[in-house]
Structure formats: structure tokens, C-alpha cells
Design an enzyme around this catalytic site. Sequence first.
Site, PDB file in Angstrom:
ATOM      1  N   LYS A   1      -4.020 -22.238  -8.600  1.00 28.29           N
ATOM      2  CA  LYS A   1      -4.690 -23.570  -8.329  1.00 28.29           C
ATOM      3  C   LYS A   1      -4.133 -24.240  -7.087  1.00 28.29           C
ATOM      4  O   LYS A   1      -3.117 -23.834  -6.794  1.00 28.29           O
ATOM      5  CB  LYS A   1      -4.150 -24.277  -9.834  1.00 28.29           C
ATOM      6  CG  LYS A   1      -5.020 -25.428 -10.062  1.00 28.29           C
ATOM      7  CD  LYS A   1      -6.285 -24.949 -10.688  1.00 28.29           C
ATOM      8  CE  LYS A   1      -7.172 -26.283 -11.243  1.00 28.29           C
ATOM      9  NZ  LYS A   1      -8.138 -25.843 -12.043  1.00 28.29           N
TER      10      LYS A   1
HETATM   11  P1  NAD Z   1     -14.400 -34.984 -12.936  1.00 29.96           P
HETATM   12  O1  NAD Z   1     -13.597 -35.912 -11.868  1.00 29.96           O
HETATM   13  O2  NAD Z   1     -15.758 -34.884 -12.894  1.00 29.96           O
HETATM   14  O3  NAD Z   1     -14.597 -35.931 -14.259  1.00 29.96           O
HETATM   15  C1  NAD Z   1     -13.456 -36.465 -14.793  1.00 29.96           C
HETATM   16  C2  NAD Z   1     -13.745 -37.531 -15.769  1.00 29.96           C
HETATM   17  O4  NAD Z   1     -12.765 -37.903 -16.726  1.00 29.96           O
HETATM   18  C3  NAD Z   1     -14.480 -38.968 -15.104  1.00 29.96           C
HETATM   19  O5  NAD Z   1     -15.543 -39.227 -15.902  1.00 29.96           O
HETATM   20  C4  NAD Z   1     -13.288 -39.787 -15.304  1.00 29.96           C
HETATM   21  O6  NAD Z   1     -13.761 -41.241 -15.187  1.00 29.96           O
HETATM   22  C5  NAD Z   1     -12.794 -39.375 -16.504  1.00 29.96           C
HETATM   23  N1  NAD Z   1     -11.299 -39.730 -16.961  1.00 29.96           N
HETATM   24  C6  NAD Z   1     -10.251 -39.981 -16.247  1.00 29.96           C
HETATM   25  N2  NAD Z   1      -9.408 -40.515 -16.867  1.00 29.96           N
HETATM   26  C7  NAD Z   1      -9.674 -41.076 -17.936  1.00 29.96           C
HETATM   27  C8  NAD Z   1      -9.194 -41.443 -19.210  1.00 29.96           C
HETATM   28  N3  NAD Z   1      -7.864 -42.052 -19.265  1.00 29.96           N
HETATM   29  N4  NAD Z   1      -9.809 -41.565 -20.283  1.00 29.96           N
HETATM   30  C9  NAD Z   1     -11.016 -41.309 -20.182  1.00 29.96           C
HETATM   31  N5  NAD Z   1     -11.631 -40.827 -19.104  1.00 29.96           N
HETATM   32  C10 NAD Z   1     -11.211 -40.542 -18.188  1.00 29.96           C
HETATM   33  O7  NAD Z   1     -13.611 -33.867 -13.475  1.00 29.96           O
HETATM   34  P2  NAD Z   1     -14.179 -32.590 -14.153  1.00 29.96           P
HETATM   35  O8  NAD Z   1     -14.698 -31.483 -12.917  1.00 29.96           O
HETATM   36  O9  NAD Z   1     -15.269 -32.905 -15.003  1.00 29.96           O
HETATM   37  O10 NAD Z   1     -12.986 -31.944 -14.612  1.00 29.96           O
HETATM   38  C11 NAD Z   1     -12.477 -32.685 -15.991  1.00 29.96           C
HETATM   39  C12 NAD Z   1     -11.577 -31.745 -16.766  1.00 29.96           C
HETATM   40  O11 NAD Z   1     -12.200 -30.272 -16.910  1.00 29.96           O
HETATM   41  C13 NAD Z   1     -10.249 -31.281 -16.050  1.00 29.96           C
HETATM   42  O12 NAD Z   1      -9.268 -31.137 -16.683  1.00 29.96           O
HETATM   43  C14 NAD Z   1     -10.571 -30.332 -15.113  1.00 29.96           C
HETATM   44  O13 NAD Z   1      -9.376 -29.351 -14.857  1.00 29.96           O
HETATM   45  C15 NAD Z   1     -11.309 -29.450 -16.260  1.00 29.96           C
HETATM   46  N6  NAD Z   1     -12.267 -28.387 -15.829  1.00 29.96           N
HETATM   47  C16 NAD Z   1     -13.388 -28.591 -14.879  1.00 29.96           C
HETATM   48  C17 NAD Z   1     -13.984 -27.525 -14.500  1.00 29.96           C
HETATM   49  C18 NAD Z   1     -15.217 -27.665 -13.420  1.00 29.96           C
HETATM   50  O14 NAD Z   1     -15.835 -26.495 -13.063  1.00 29.96           O
HETATM   51  N7  NAD Z   1     -15.587 -28.766 -13.309  1.00 29.96           N
HETATM   52  C19 NAD Z   1     -13.712 -26.039 -14.735  1.00 29.96           C
HETATM   53  C20 NAD Z   1     -12.723 -25.824 -15.839  1.00 29.96           C
HETATM   54  C21 NAD Z   1     -11.961 -26.846 -16.219  1.00 29.96           C
END
Ligand code: NAD
Length: 417
Positions: A105
Amino acid sequence: MPDINPFESLKEQIDDAAAYVDAGDGVIGRLKHPERVLSTTLSVDMDDGSIEQFDAYRVQFNGDRGPYKGGIRYHPNVTEDEVRALAGWMTYKCAVVDIPYGGAKGGIAFDPRGYSAGELERITRAFAVELRPLIGAERDIPAPDVNTGQREMNWIKDTYETLERTSEPGVVTGKAPSSGGSAGRVAATGRSTMLTAREAFDYLGRGIDGATVAVQGFGNAGSVAARLLDDVGASVVAVSDSRGGVYATDGLDIGAVTTHKRETGAVGGFAGADRELSNEELLAADVDLLVPAALENAVDAATARDVRADVIVEAANGPLTPDADNVLTDRDVYVFPDILANAGGVTVSYFEWVQNRQQFSWTEARVNDELERVITEAFDRLVEAYESYDVPDIRTAAYVVALERVIDAFTDAGNWP
Ligand code: NAD
């Protein structure tokens, strides 16, 4: 959110599972610590002529099963320990879905919202220069994570290829289709969350059709999960982002919420909702399924006591603290863990890498079919382990399956030097 070190949470999860695995303390110890950590400070030219510093990390956690693999996050809360935890989770996620990768990561500790596109490009390329000796299609393959996407991946690929004087699209995944990205990659994480939820409700003998759902976090993972859950007949009644949430008793129109969020930057204020709700209220909503899709430590022990859903499917990485996990297990809430439920992202990254190596693009239908096969097979293996090992919860079963696979690769390789 509680101030819990996610690396300590990871180690606790491994210890919980290690009790069911036939391996010595030395081998388990290896599986709790990264093999390699790059910790650097980037100095980058800003538009106003100043030079600003950025702390940046890349953790290569374990390479026993293949090249290191994992995303790059831009967020002010990034720390070395957070990146260590996320790199460990990647290792076990790749093992759970049985794709031939280790885990890694990366992250830069800053809020990208305050920077111009040119500044973001220079920050990303400066990081790519530091990553260059570590990464490569056969070594370590970055991908998007929170606040990074196709644009950043294209910059990393271009920096690497320019410096190495080569063409190597498989050095990163999550690229734009014009740069070697795969169809279906953007929606893959949310798709695996939907598939896990569908399989979970089937397993519990209820069916996903008509189940009510609350989704915390409406970014890439959460918004796609909400849309696809809606497509398979669930009723998504509540969604939130960092500024708050919205609720509709008869289910939200997810397409319209997505448009509203794109236009205004937040889900709050969506005209089709019955009412606004806070994140605390969302986590405690009276629904069948809760999908945390924001950041780690979203649910601690106190919040866990208020959760009314009896099924949780983790789209985010590490959204429940270990104490929250214990509370939920005691309360008979089924938690389907992140290392299965959001593994679609890395699985389709793997498909992207395979396509890059074959120089042959798959259709989106083929990508989605292969992803469904991988996630449903992994789901079946986890519930089989859950039932046969007498473990307390499905997360422990997932870690048992993953640890066994990593340990097999490690011991099969023998000792060197
Ligand atoms: P992103 O930045 O697109 O979305 C994150 C969302 O969470 C946003 O809408 C933000 O406003 C919201 N958020 C942040 N703090 C918050 C809070 N306190 N309460 C409510 N909402 C809140 O990110 P993403 O890519 O969707 O990633 C989200 C999670 O999924 C992370 O843990 C990431 O590691 C995991 N993830 C993402 C992927 C991917 O392909 N994008 C893959 C595996 C895991």
C-alpha cells in the site's frame, strides 16, 4: 472517529486467526510485519513559486504469493502505521480471493482538495520517481485508493515508463481505458460488495430482494455498491458522506443521488429524501444491511452497540475496530469482512494486469463474469471454513483461509539465504 492504530488492529486480527492455523510463532510473526517500508518526504514546486514538503510512504508487506499489490491513498490522516495496516490487509485480501499477488500500500499525507491539477501532477510524479526502484509489473503494482484514480495512475505509469525507457502498462492498474485500463475496473469494488451481500443473504436464507440498506460513504466504493444493490432489488434507504446523510423510507433513487452529489459535492440537500441524518444516525439506522464504505475505524464498540442491522458487509478497509467486532459477534450480527467484500477492486486490477500482459482486452461482460466467479468461490470457501473450523466469526475464518495460503507459499519456497 476513535484514535485506534489500524496496524495494531491488523496484528490483533492475525493473532485471533493464528490460533486456528498450524504454524509456529516465528512464521506468524513474519505475517504481522512488513518486509519493506519506503518513508520519504517529497519537495514539490507549487504554483505560487514556493516549495512544499509531503510525507509519503510505500509499504511492501508480503511477497510470498506474487508481486506486491496495493493502492495509493491521498489523505491528511495517512501515517506510516496506517499504510502498514492497509498493506497487510492487501496481502490477506489477495490470498482470500486466491489471486497471485502479495500485498502493498502507499500513501501521501495531504488533502488533495487544496491543490491545482498541475500541483497534483507534480506531487504524483515526484512520488513516482521515489517509487521507481521498487515498482514494476513483476515487482510491485500500485493502484487507486482514496482520492486517487485513473489520472494519478496514468501519471505514475508515464513517469515510470519515461525513466525506464520502456512500455510497461502493467506497472500500475486502475488506468484509464485509453492507457491500458480494464473495462469494469471503476465499478469493481462496489460490485464485489454487492456480490458479497447477495451471497450473504442467500446463505442466511433470506434473499437480498427487498432488504433495506444503509451505506456510509458515497464515494467510488459506496456509490457503486448502492447502485448495484438497488439493481438486485434491495432498498437503499440511507446514504452519507463526510458532510452528512439522507434518508428515504421507501428507498432513495440512487441514480438521482449520484447526480446530486456530482453537481453539489455532497449527498446532503438531496430533494428526493424524506430527511437528513447524521453519520451516527446512519450507523444506527433500522435496516437489514449496513455497508460501511468510508474509512477505517468508522464503528467502535460504543457505536456497535447501537447498530440495528444484523448483517454488515464491509466495503471500506478496516471500518470496524476489533472491539466493535467483539460487540457485534456477541450480538449475533453477521460481519462479512473487507478482505472479501471489497476485493473486487484488486481482482479486476489483476484482470487488467493479465490483459496488459496478453495485449488483449476483455469485454466488460467477461470481466464481470470472471469477477462474479472469483467472489462467489471465495465466499463459498469462507463459509465452509466458518462452519468447519469452529471460529467465532466470518472475519476469523477469512484470516484462517488467507494465512494458510500465505504460509503454504512461504514454506513451499524453502529458506533463503
Ligand atoms: P472515495 O474517496 O471515493 O470515497 C470515500 C467516501 O467516504 C466519500 O464519499 C467521503 O465523503 C466519505 N467519507 C469520508 N469520511 C466520512 C465519514 N466520517 N462519514 C461518512 N462518510 C465519510 O474512496 P473510495 O475509493 O470509495 O474508498 C472508500 C473505502 O473503500 C476506503 O476504505 C478504501 O480503502 C476502500 N477501498 C476502495 C477501493 C477502490 O477501488 N476504490 C478498493 C478497495 C477498498
